[in-house]
Design a protein around this motif. Structure first.
Motif, PDB file in Angstrom:
ATOM      1  N   THR A 111       0.823  -1.208   0.000  1.00  0.00           N
ATOM      2  CA  THR A 111       0.000   0.000   0.000  1.00  0.00           C
ATOM      3  C   THR A 111       0.852   1.252   0.000  1.00  0.00           C
ATOM      4  OG1 THR A 111      -0.139  -0.099   2.414  1.00  0.00           O
ATOM      5  CG2 THR A 111      -1.910  -1.135   1.176  1.00  0.00           C
ATOM      6  N   LEU A 112       2.065   1.177   0.556  1.00  0.00           N
ATOM      7  CA  LEU A 112       2.924   2.350   0.598  1.00  0.00           C
ATOM      8  C   LEU A 112       3.430   2.721  -0.780  1.00  0.00           C
ATOM      9  CD1 LEU A 112       2.938   1.332   3.616  1.00  0.00           C
ATOM     10  CD2 LEU A 112       5.191   2.374   3.781  1.00  0.00           C
ATOM     11  N   ASP A 113       3.463   1.777  -1.705  1.00  0.00           N
ATOM     12  CA  ASP A 113       4.030   2.016  -3.024  1.00  0.00           C
ATOM     13  C   ASP A 113       3.003   2.261  -4.122  1.00  0.00           C
ATOM     14  OD1 ASP A 113       6.798   2.162  -3.132  1.00  0.00           O
ATOM     15  OD2 ASP A 113       7.013   0.020  -2.803  1.00  0.00           O
ATOM     16  N   ARG A 114       1.743   2.136  -3.814  1.00  0.00           N
ATOM     17  CA  ARG A 114       0.738   2.278  -4.864  1.00  0.00           C
ATOM     18  C   ARG A 114       0.727   3.693  -5.424  1.00  0.00           C
ATOM     19  NH1 ARG A 114      -4.038  -1.005  -1.729  1.00  0.00           N
ATOM     20  NH2 ARG A 114      -3.210  -3.095  -2.089  1.00  0.00           N
ATOM     21  N   ASP A 115       0.445   3.796  -6.705  1.00  0.00           N
ATOM     22  CA  ASP A 115       0.377   5.089  -7.384  1.00  0.00           C
ATOM     23  C   ASP A 115      -0.801   5.874  -6.826  1.00  0.00           C
ATOM     24  OD1 ASP A 115       0.263   7.259  -9.030  1.00  0.00           O
ATOM     25  OD2 ASP A 115       0.395   6.116 -10.896  1.00  0.00           O
ATOM     26  N   SER A 116      -0.532   6.995  -6.205  1.00  0.00           N
ATOM     27  CA  SER A 116      -1.589   7.792  -5.582  1.00  0.00           C
ATOM     28  C   SER A 116      -2.386   8.592  -6.599  1.00  0.00           C
ATOM     29  CB  SER A 116      -0.974   8.754  -4.566  1.00  0.00           C
ATOM     30  OG  SER A 116      -0.163   9.713  -5.226  1.00  0.00           O
ATOM     31  N   GLY A 117      -1.823   8.764  -7.787  1.00  0.00           N
ATOM     32  CA  GLY A 117      -2.459   9.631  -8.766  1.00  0.00           C
ATOM     33  C   GLY A 117      -2.160  11.094  -8.559  1.00  0.00           C
ATOM     34  N   GLY A 118      -1.442  11.422  -7.497  1.00  0.00           N
ATOM     35  CA  GLY A 118      -1.111  12.810  -7.214  1.00  0.00           C
ATOM     36  C   GLY A 118       0.176  13.238  -7.893  1.00  0.00           C
ATOM     37  N   PRO A 119       0.439  14.539  -7.939  1.00  0.00           N
ATOM     38  CA  PRO A 119       1.639  15.040  -8.631  1.00  0.00           C
ATOM     39  C   PRO A 119       2.940  14.610  -7.975  1.00  0.00           C
ATOM     40  CG  PRO A 119       0.495  16.811  -7.483  1.00  0.00           C
ATOM     41  CD  PRO A 119      -0.410  15.627  -7.443  1.00  0.00           C
ATOM     42  N   LEU A 120       2.911  14.200  -6.706  1.00  0.00           N
ATOM     43  CA  LEU A 120       4.128  13.750  -6.031  1.00  0.00           C
ATOM     44  C   LEU A 120       4.161  12.230  -5.854  1.00  0.00           C
ATOM     45  CD1 LEU A 120       4.653  16.478  -3.264  1.00  0.00           C
ATOM     46  CD2 LEU A 120       5.625  16.356  -5.562  1.00  0.00           C
ATOM     47  N   SER A 121       3.343  11.536  -6.610  1.00  0.00           N
ATOM     48  CA  SER A 121       3.334  10.074  -6.530  1.00  0.00           C
ATOM     49  C   SER A 121       4.731   9.527  -6.796  1.00  0.00           C
ATOM     50  CB  SER A 121       2.342   9.504  -7.546  1.00  0.00           C
ATOM     51  OG  SER A 121       2.302   8.097  -7.471  1.00  0.00           O
ATOM     52  N   GLY A 122       5.203   8.621  -5.940  1.00  0.00           N
ATOM     53  CA  GLY A 122       6.529   8.039  -6.086  1.00  0.00           C
ATOM     54  C   GLY A 122       7.589   8.694  -5.240  1.00  0.00           C
ATOM     55  N   ILE A 123       7.328   9.893  -4.721  1.00  0.00           N
ATOM     56  CA  ILE A 123       8.278  10.570  -3.832  1.00  0.00           C
ATOM     57  C   ILE A 123       8.103  10.007  -2.419  1.00  0.00           C
ATOM     58  CG2 ILE A 123       8.897  12.772  -2.760  1.00  0.00           C
ATOM     59  CD1 ILE A 123       9.784  12.549  -5.641  1.00  0.00           C
ATOM     60  N   VAL A 124       9.205   9.662  -1.766  1.00  0.00           N
ATOM     61  CA  VAL A 124       9.169   9.118  -0.412  1.00  0.00           C
ATOM     62  C   VAL A 124       9.766  10.142   0.549  1.00  0.00           C
ATOM     63  CG1 VAL A 124       9.986   7.280   1.118  1.00  0.00           C
ATOM     64  CG2 VAL A 124       9.319   6.748  -1.252  1.00  0.00           C
ATOM     65  N   VAL A 125       9.039  10.416   1.622  1.00  0.00           N
ATOM     66  CA  VAL A 125       9.453  11.408   2.608  1.00  0.00           C
ATOM     67  C   VAL A 125       9.637  10.725   3.957  1.00  0.00           C
ATOM     68  CG1 VAL A 125       8.840  13.550   3.797  1.00  0.00           C
ATOM     69  CG2 VAL A 125       8.177  13.218   1.398  1.00  0.00           C
ATOM     70  N   ALA A 126      10.832  10.801   4.507  1.00  0.00           N
ATOM     71  CA  ALA A 126      11.106  10.344   5.869  1.00  0.00           C
ATOM     72  C   ALA A 126      10.912  11.532   6.798  1.00  0.00           C
ATOM     73  CB  ALA A 126      12.531   9.797   5.975  1.00  0.00           C
ATOM     74  N   ASP A 127       9.806  11.529   7.523  1.00  0.00           N
ATOM     75  CA  ASP A 127       9.390  12.684   8.315  1.00  0.00           C
ATOM     76  C   ASP A 127       9.738  12.465   9.781  1.00  0.00           C
ATOM     77  OD1 ASP A 127       8.169  14.844   9.474  1.00  0.00           O
ATOM     78  OD2 ASP A 127       6.113  14.212   9.029  1.00  0.00           O
ATOM     79  N   PHE A 128      10.816  13.094  10.236  1.00  0.00           N
ATOM     80  CA  PHE A 128      11.245  13.017  11.625  1.00  0.00           C
ATOM     81  C   PHE A 128      10.878  14.309  12.369  1.00  0.00           C
ATOM     82  CE2 PHE A 128      13.437   9.584   9.750  1.00  0.00           C
ATOM     83  CZ  PHE A 128      14.030   8.787  10.717  1.00  0.00           C
ATOM     84  N   SER A 129       9.897  15.028  11.873  1.00  0.00           N
ATOM     85  CA  SER A 129       9.516  16.306  12.493  1.00  0.00           C
ATOM     86  C   SER A 129       8.357  16.104  13.457  1.00  0.00           C
ATOM     87  CB  SER A 129       9.149  17.331  11.418  1.00  0.00           C
ATOM     88  OG  SER A 129       7.961  16.960  10.745  1.00  0.00           O
ATOM     89  N   ARG A 130       8.169  17.124  14.309  1.00  0.00           N
ATOM     90  CA  ARG A 130       7.146  17.046  15.344  1.00  0.00           C
ATOM     91  C   ARG A 130       6.418  18.374  15.473  1.00  0.00           C
ATOM     92  NH1 ARG A 130      11.956  16.009  19.249  1.00  0.00           N
ATOM     93  NH2 ARG A 130      12.744  17.395  17.636  1.00  0.00           N
ATOM     94  N   VAL A 131       5.299  18.346  16.103  1.00  0.00           N
ATOM     95  CA  VAL A 131       4.449  19.479  16.473  1.00  0.00           C
ATOM     96  C   VAL A 131       3.761  20.085  15.247  1.00  0.00           C
ATOM     97  CG1 VAL A 131       4.266  21.623  17.803  1.00  0.00           C
ATOM     98  CG2 VAL A 131       5.849  19.844  18.547  1.00  0.00           C
ATOM     99  N   LEU A 132       4.231  21.209  14.669  1.00  0.00           N
ATOM    100  CA  LEU A 132       3.399  21.862  13.657  1.00  0.00           C
ATOM    101  C   LEU A 132       4.107  22.204  12.348  1.00  0.00           C
ATOM    102  CD1 LEU A 132       0.742  23.024  12.743  1.00  0.00           C
ATOM    103  CD2 LEU A 132       1.179  25.076  14.095  1.00  0.00           C
ATOM    104  N   ALA A 133       5.223  22.915  12.371  1.00  0.00           N
ATOM    105  CA  ALA A 133       5.817  23.395  11.119  1.00  0.00           C
ATOM    106  C   ALA A 133       6.159  22.239  10.181  1.00  0.00           C
ATOM    107  CB  ALA A 133       7.057  24.235  11.402  1.00  0.00           C
ATOM    108  N   GLY A 134       6.934  21.260  10.674  1.00  0.00           N
ATOM    109  CA  GLY A 134       7.304  20.114   9.847  1.00  0.00           C
ATOM    110  C   GLY A 134       6.119  19.251   9.479  1.00  0.00           C
TER     111      GLY A 134
END
Length: 405
Positions: free
Chosen positions: A7-30
């Motif tokens: 499910t993580l790899d399925r084509d979302s149909g969105g303009p950023l489909s295929g881009i992987v983001v490792a999100d180590f941010s917290r609270v609000l800005a990130g």
């Protein structure tokens, strides 16, 4: 990036489909930044520490026991909990970043060095990675200052500008500079990804709340650096425009925004006082600013003859910018009335979480709201399986090559 059947790899149909983001941010800005990227089709893995994202505990308000603060900025993400002091979890963090296009974090300056995730180490190990770091006040003189939005409001001048002219400074009703920094981060990430297509190299992006705040103050900071003008609190008055703000009617207030002389002529006519537009004291914006107190009295004398709703309908039909002053519920309802469809539901029907839609509309690609905000460590098994499959297919470590010694 190829589809490995998860499910993580399925084509979302969105303009950023295929881009992987490792999100180590917290609270609000990130998290706000990465939610926007997830809406646009990126695969976002939200990594939380042993105690989880702070905002999970920021209640009230809450929905079914979950903080709406957390729910409001974390849809579309896959949840993974890691304790990077644990060697196995740290290796999992490395494996995740191995497969990512973007690594975003908002640790205190120097806080990731002991894990080998500081700027220099990341650039050496993952030279094609886009690495975005968000701090409160930069990495030099402000490195030790905690990155709270209210502090940025205080030191940027925003609080000094907000409130009644004869009252104390006031905070804004929302952590605006966290949001502005998140938007700046999203723009920077997209620009860096675009540049990587031609250079083949990633880069480090640095953002901080204070720089975003000073940029977001726009005309106010421009007036200071360009003309030496130090603005002051004016309540709801605008320093350069009049009439521009709330005006009393017989049952409340109505906001009227006059941005040029032509609009003022229309307003004068609708008020039944067309001669005001020919009066030298009011015919131009600089003169209206100089005589704003007198002009306010004339305008409000007329407006007090009817209610806000009646004036709103009349002035709106005349094409004048105006609006009632609504609470948040009224604002959402008004957007509904205008056909803007402001509310979306993230997730499946049985557990969907309502939220405010991504404000970007695309004519061809789509915005996705397929996944609700994750619980703590909710997607561990799926993420670990996905990482293993990508490694087995040779896509797990696309950025392992380091520069020559």
């Amino acid at each position: 990036m190829s589809d490995q059947g998860t499910t993580l790899d399925r084509d979302s149909g969105g303009p950023l489909s295929g881009i992987v983001v490792a999100d180590f941010s917290r609270v609000l800005a990130g998290p706000y930044c990465t939610m926007l990227l997830a809406d646009l089709g990126a695969t976002v893995i939200k990594v939380e520490g042993p105690t989880g994202d702070d905002t999970r505990q920021w209640k009230p308000p809450q929905r079914d026991g979950e903080s709406t603060y957390y729910l409001g900025v974390n849809r579309g993400k896959h949840g993974l909990q890691l304790d990077m002091k644990n060697p196995d979890d740290l290796q999992t963090a490395y494996r995740l970043i191995d497969t990512a296009d973007v690594f975003i974090e908002n640790y205190k300056p120097g806080g990731l060095e002991k894990f080998g995730l500081d700027e220099a180490s990341v650039a050496q190990r993952w030279p094609r990675l886009v690495h975005a770091s968000i701090t409160g006040f930069g990495t030099q003189g402000g490195a030790s200052l905690p990155g709270y939005d209210l502090l940025a409001q205080a030191v940027s001048g925003m609080m000094d500008l907000t409130g009644s002219a004869d009252g104390p400074p006031q905070r804004m009703g929302v952590a605006l500079f966290d949001v502005v920094t998140g938007l700046h981060a999203a723009v920077g990430i997209l620009a860096a990804l675009r540049e990587r297509e031609t250079s083949g190299q990633g880069q480090h992006l640095s953002l901080d709340l204070l720089s975003s705040a000073l940029s977001g103050l726009a005309n106010q900071t421009s007036g200071y650096v360009g003309a030496g003008n130090v603005p002051h609190r004016m309540g709801n008055e605008h320093p350069s425009l009049f009439p521009y703000g709330p005006f009393d009617t017989n049952d409340g207030q109505l906001v009227i925004c006059v941005g040029n002389d032509a609009q003022f002529r229309v307003l004068a006519g609708e008020l039944g006082r067309p001669e005001l537009a020919e009066d030298p004291k009011f015919s131009t914006m600089p003169e209206r600013n100089r005589h704003r107190s007198e002009l306010r009295g004339i305008i409000e004398d007329v407006l007090r003859g009817r209610g806000s709703d009646a004036w709103f309908r009349q002035l709106r039909e005349a094409g004048l910018p105006c609006s009632p002053i609504l609470d948040v519920a009224g604002g959402v309802d008004f957007a509904h009335e205008l056909g803007l469809e402001p509310v979306v539901y993230a997730g499946s029907d049985d557990d969907a979480v309502p939220g405010i839609k991504n404000p970007i509309g695309f004519s061809r690609t789509q915005v996705s709201y397929s996944k609700r905000p994750p619980g703590v460590d909710q997607d561990r098994e799926a993420i670990l399986d996905w990482l293993a499959q990508r490694a087995d297919h040779g896509t797990g470590s696309p950025f392992e090559q380091t520069t020559a010694e």
